[in-house]
Design a protein around this motif. Structure first.
Motif: not given
Length: 144
Positions: A123-132, A134-135, A140-141
Motif C-alpha cells: 500500500r505504501f509503494q502504491e501511494e508513493r507511485n500515485l503521488r509521483k 500526480i506530480n 505537464q498541466a
C-alpha cells in the motif's frame, strides 16, 4: 455456553502480527503472523530484543521512547496507528502500521507492551507511485 476467549487460539488465527515485549524490550510473545511478516520463527524471535525488526538507523530513537514509556507508565501512542519502517529476516525494508498497548502486572506495574502490526509495504509503494504520477501530471498541466 462459555464466553471466555482463548488468547492463544485467537492470536494464532489472526492475520496481524502480535508481538509482546517485556519492560527491557525483549520479545516474550511472537505469533504465526509475525513469522509470516518478518521471517523469524518463534524460537528465533523469543528472548531477542526488538532490534530484530527495527532498522539500525531508527534504533536510538526507538529505545529512547521505549525506556521513557516504561519509566513513565504512559505512551503517547495509545490509540494512534503508527506507521514506521521495519526490516525482515533477510534485511528487506518493510512499511508497517501498528498500534500499541501497555501491559500491567498485578500491582499495576508495567510489565511490557503489545504491538499489533500490519504489513503495509504494498500500500505504501502504491501511494508513493500515485503521488509521483500526480506530480508528473501537475507538471505537464503547468507546461501546457
Amino acid at each position: 455456553m462459555s464466553t471466555a476467549i482463548d488468547f492463544a487460539q485467537l492470536a494464532d488465527a489472526i492475520g496481524d502480527a502480535i508481538v509482546i515485549s517485556d519492560a527491557a524490550g525483549d520479545i516474550t510473545y511472537w505469533n504465526p503472523a509475525a513469522t509470516r511478516m518478518f521471517g523469524f520463527t518463534r524460537d528465533e524471535a523469543m528472548g531477542k530484543t526488538l532490534d530484530l525488526i527495527i532498522p539500525e538507523r531508527l534504533r536510538g530513537r526507538h529505545w529512547d521512547g521505549y525506556h521513557k514509556t516504561m519509566a513513565s507508565g504512559q505512551t503517547r501512542y495509545g490509540n494512534d496507528v503508527l506507521r514506521v519502517p521495519a526490516v525482515d529476516k533477510d534485511g528487506r525494508a518493510l512499511s508497517i502500521a501498528f498500534t500499541v498497548a501497555l501491559l500491567h502486572g498485578q500491582q499495576g506495574e508495567i510489565t511490557g507492551i503489545v504491538a499489533v502490526i500490519r504489513d503495509e509495504t504494498a500500500r505504501f509503494q502504491e501511494e508513493r507511485n500515485l503521488r509521483k504520477r500526480i506530480n508528473e501530471l501537475e507538471a505537464q498541466a503547468q507546461q501546457s
